[in-house]
Motif scaffolding. Structure first.
Motif, PDB file in Angstrom:
ATOM      1  N   ARG A 112       0.827  -1.220   0.000  1.00  0.00           N
ATOM      2  CA  ARG A 112       0.000   0.000   0.000  1.00  0.00           C
ATOM      3  C   ARG A 112       0.856   1.263   0.000  1.00  0.00           C
ATOM      4  NH1 ARG A 112      -4.797   1.523   4.262  1.00  0.00           N
ATOM      5  NH2 ARG A 112      -5.345   3.489   3.288  1.00  0.00           N
ATOM      6  N   SER A 113       1.867   1.310   0.853  1.00  0.00           N
ATOM      7  CA  SER A 113       2.712   2.510   0.921  1.00  0.00           C
ATOM      8  C   SER A 113       3.504   2.693  -0.374  1.00  0.00           C
ATOM      9  CB  SER A 113       3.636   2.469   2.133  1.00  0.00           C
ATOM     10  OG  SER A 113       4.492   1.360   2.058  1.00  0.00           O
ATOM     11  N   GLU A 116       1.037   4.199  -2.834  1.00  0.00           N
ATOM     12  CA  GLU A 116       0.772   5.603  -2.485  1.00  0.00           C
ATOM     13  C   GLU A 116       1.955   6.490  -2.872  1.00  0.00           C
ATOM     14  OE1 GLU A 116      -0.273   5.417   1.650  1.00  0.00           O
ATOM     15  OE2 GLU A 116      -2.321   4.751   1.205  1.00  0.00           O
TER      16      GLU A 116
END
Length: 127
Positions: A112-113, A116
């Motif tokens: 996820r990071s 992002e």
């Protein structure tokens, strides 16, 4: 790291021939995945699913459950009470998808990071 083949087999480009596209198109939308996630924990009433997914409409939940039932992933159980009680549960076929869907979920959480950060880099170039 596994490398993708240089060219995909021809049947991947034809939606009527590709078995992967045929299956993923039925389970790959956000509502189906979220319904699978809830039903993985057992039988749920329609109203429980509706409450667990507050941004889904009653109509969309009904359509998605019918689609999953038609594809053989979900059983619809009607108990003849007043009003009738309707429960949904995963079939054996539906349960067999929990492991690969969990792997996808785990991957999404791990990366996820990274995703992002990639979005931020892309968006900053556009400014």
């Amino acid at each position: 790291m596994r490398r993708a083949p240089d060219i995909a087999p021809q049947h991947y480009y034809d939606p009527t021939l590709c078995p992967v596209r045929a299956v993923v198109s039925q389970i790959g939308d956000k509502w189906s995945l979220l319904i699978f996630a809830h039903l993985a924990y057992g039988r749920h009433r329609f109203s429980q699913l509706l409450g667990a997914l507050p941004d889904i409409s009653q109509r969309m939940l009904t359509q998605t459950l019918r689609k999953l039932e038609r594809e053989g992933f979900v059983n619809r159980i009607v108990t003849p009470t007043t009003p009738p009680r309707v429960d949904y549960e995963l079939t054996e076929l539906g349960l067999s998808l929990i492991e690969p869907l969990s792997a996808l979920s785990d991957w999404a959480l791990r990366h996820r990071s990274d995703i992002e950060a990639a979005r931020e880099r892309f968006d900053s170039r556009a400014k």
